[in-house]
Design a protein around this motif. Sequence first.
Motif, PDB file in Angstrom:
ATOM      1  N   VAL A  11       0.867  -1.183   0.000  1.00 57.61           N
ATOM      2  CA  VAL A  11       0.000   0.000   0.000  1.00 57.61           C
ATOM      3  C   VAL A  11       0.902   1.231   0.000  1.00 57.61           C
ATOM      4  O   VAL A  11       1.595   1.510   0.975  1.00 57.61           O
ATOM      5  N   PRO A  14      -3.577   5.994  -0.955  1.00 57.54           N
ATOM      6  CA  PRO A  14      -4.937   5.665  -0.517  1.00 57.54           C
ATOM      7  C   PRO A  14      -5.523   4.501  -1.301  1.00 57.54           C
ATOM      8  O   PRO A  14      -5.394   4.431  -2.525  1.00 57.54           O
ATOM      9  N   MET A  15      -6.103   3.542  -0.593  1.00 62.84           N
ATOM     10  CA  MET A  15      -6.723   2.395  -1.260  1.00 62.84           C
ATOM     11  C   MET A  15      -8.118   2.163  -0.673  1.00 62.84           C
ATOM     12  O   MET A  15      -8.393   2.506   0.474  1.00 62.84           O
ATOM     13  N   LYS A  16      -8.975   1.585  -1.506  1.00 65.49           N
ATOM     14  CA  LYS A  16     -10.308   1.188  -1.067  1.00 65.49           C
ATOM     15  C   LYS A  16     -10.304  -0.327  -0.920  1.00 65.49           C
ATOM     16  O   LYS A  16     -10.081  -1.043  -1.894  1.00 65.49           O
ATOM     17  N   GLU A 227      -9.509  -0.263   6.540  1.00 63.69           N
ATOM     18  CA  GLU A 227      -9.151   0.644   5.452  1.00 63.69           C
ATOM     19  C   GLU A 227      -8.538   1.928   5.989  1.00 63.69           C
ATOM     20  O   GLU A 227      -7.482   2.367   5.511  1.00 63.69           O
ATOM     21  N   GLU A 228      -9.166   2.517   6.988  1.00 65.48           N
ATOM     22  CA  GLU A 228      -8.641   3.768   7.531  1.00 65.48           C
ATOM     23  C   GLU A 228      -7.309   3.558   8.229  1.00 65.48           C
ATOM     24  O   GLU A 228      -6.376   4.365   8.075  1.00 65.48           O
ATOM     25  N   ASN A 231      -4.544   2.912   5.547  1.00 67.73           N
ATOM     26  CA  ASN A 231      -4.234   4.129   4.795  1.00 67.73           C
ATOM     27  C   ASN A 231      -3.471   5.153   5.626  1.00 67.73           C
ATOM     28  O   ASN A 231      -2.684   5.944   5.091  1.00 67.73           O
ATOM     29  N   ASN A 232      -3.677   5.151   6.934  1.00 65.73           N
ATOM     30  CA  ASN A 232      -3.004   6.120   7.790  1.00 65.73           C
ATOM     31  C   ASN A 232      -1.648   5.651   8.312  1.00 65.73           C
ATOM     32  O   ASN A 232      -0.896   6.458   8.865  1.00 65.73           O
ATOM     33  N   SER A 234       0.526   3.088   6.566  1.00 66.11           N
ATOM     34  CA  SER A 234       1.431   2.421   5.631  1.00 66.11           C
ATOM     35  C   SER A 234       2.513   3.419   5.232  1.00 66.11           C
ATOM     36  O   SER A 234       2.282   4.345   4.448  1.00 66.11           O
TER      37      SER A 234
END
Length: 293
Positions: A11, A14-16, A227-228, A231-232, A234
């Motif tokens: 990652v 930002p990824m979903k 997810e959050e 993303n915060n 990695s």
Amino acid sequence: MDYINSSAYRVTGPMKISEVPTREDFGLSDKQLKKDLKITRRELGEFQDMLYAHGKYSVLICLQGMDTSGKDSLIREVFKDFNVSGVEVHSFKVPTELELDHNYLWRHYIALPAKGKFGVFNRTHYENVLVTRVHPEYILGERIPGIHSVADIQQKFWDKRFEQINNFERHLFENGTIIFKFFLHLSKEEQRQRLLRRLDIREKHWKFSPGDLKERKLWEAYQSCYEEAINNTSKSYAPWDVIPADNKKAARVIVATILLERLKKYKDIREPALDAKIMANLETYENQLQGER
């Protein structure tokens, strides 16, 4: 393995999570995947010996995933060829009273691997922004100043925890810990099938808990929190890899390949050379031992 692009799972922005695949088999049979894992884990075992001899780095491997995502079996299969004294596995469950008497990172800090060793965290410090996020009432047990009720736990609380975790991991990295973080990405349907197997197969009954079904109802909440959190947190010094986990055998090969490829990039990790005086007298030592016959 040549067919694995290890960078594809990292990652870097930002990824979903809903858009990330949960299944991969590379078009290979289970037999071939098991064979490839055997080759890769043997090399990992050899690297572990060299890491121990070098004695300047440690390796921390963090495994996260929903229930039944395959963390336990991955640990068993990927590290099978390690010297048992060179790898330590810690499984973090509900905090004890002693652990709650300290800050939430304390129990993880004291379990970190020593230099020359691999440490595997089966569930990790990220439980403190995952389970506690879905069940914020658990935070009250930490007795944090200023937090008197769930209403006091706002978004800024979680943002601060992400910052604290990033600082924690940066500190580890800067002091010689190589960090891997794997999220075993399981589909909801595959989890359903695995839970059913726990009910259908008598030898697997002990793994089942009604609590698994209660947590399953919160699937979407957990996916959002993962997810959050990913993303915060990695970062280049502690990146996340999202591993498709519906096929356990493929997931193990992917994780083992990522570990081996990235560890091999540390060219300074090598067996230490013998002292020059010892090298100069090797023949003398050999003669001395031969003379004992």
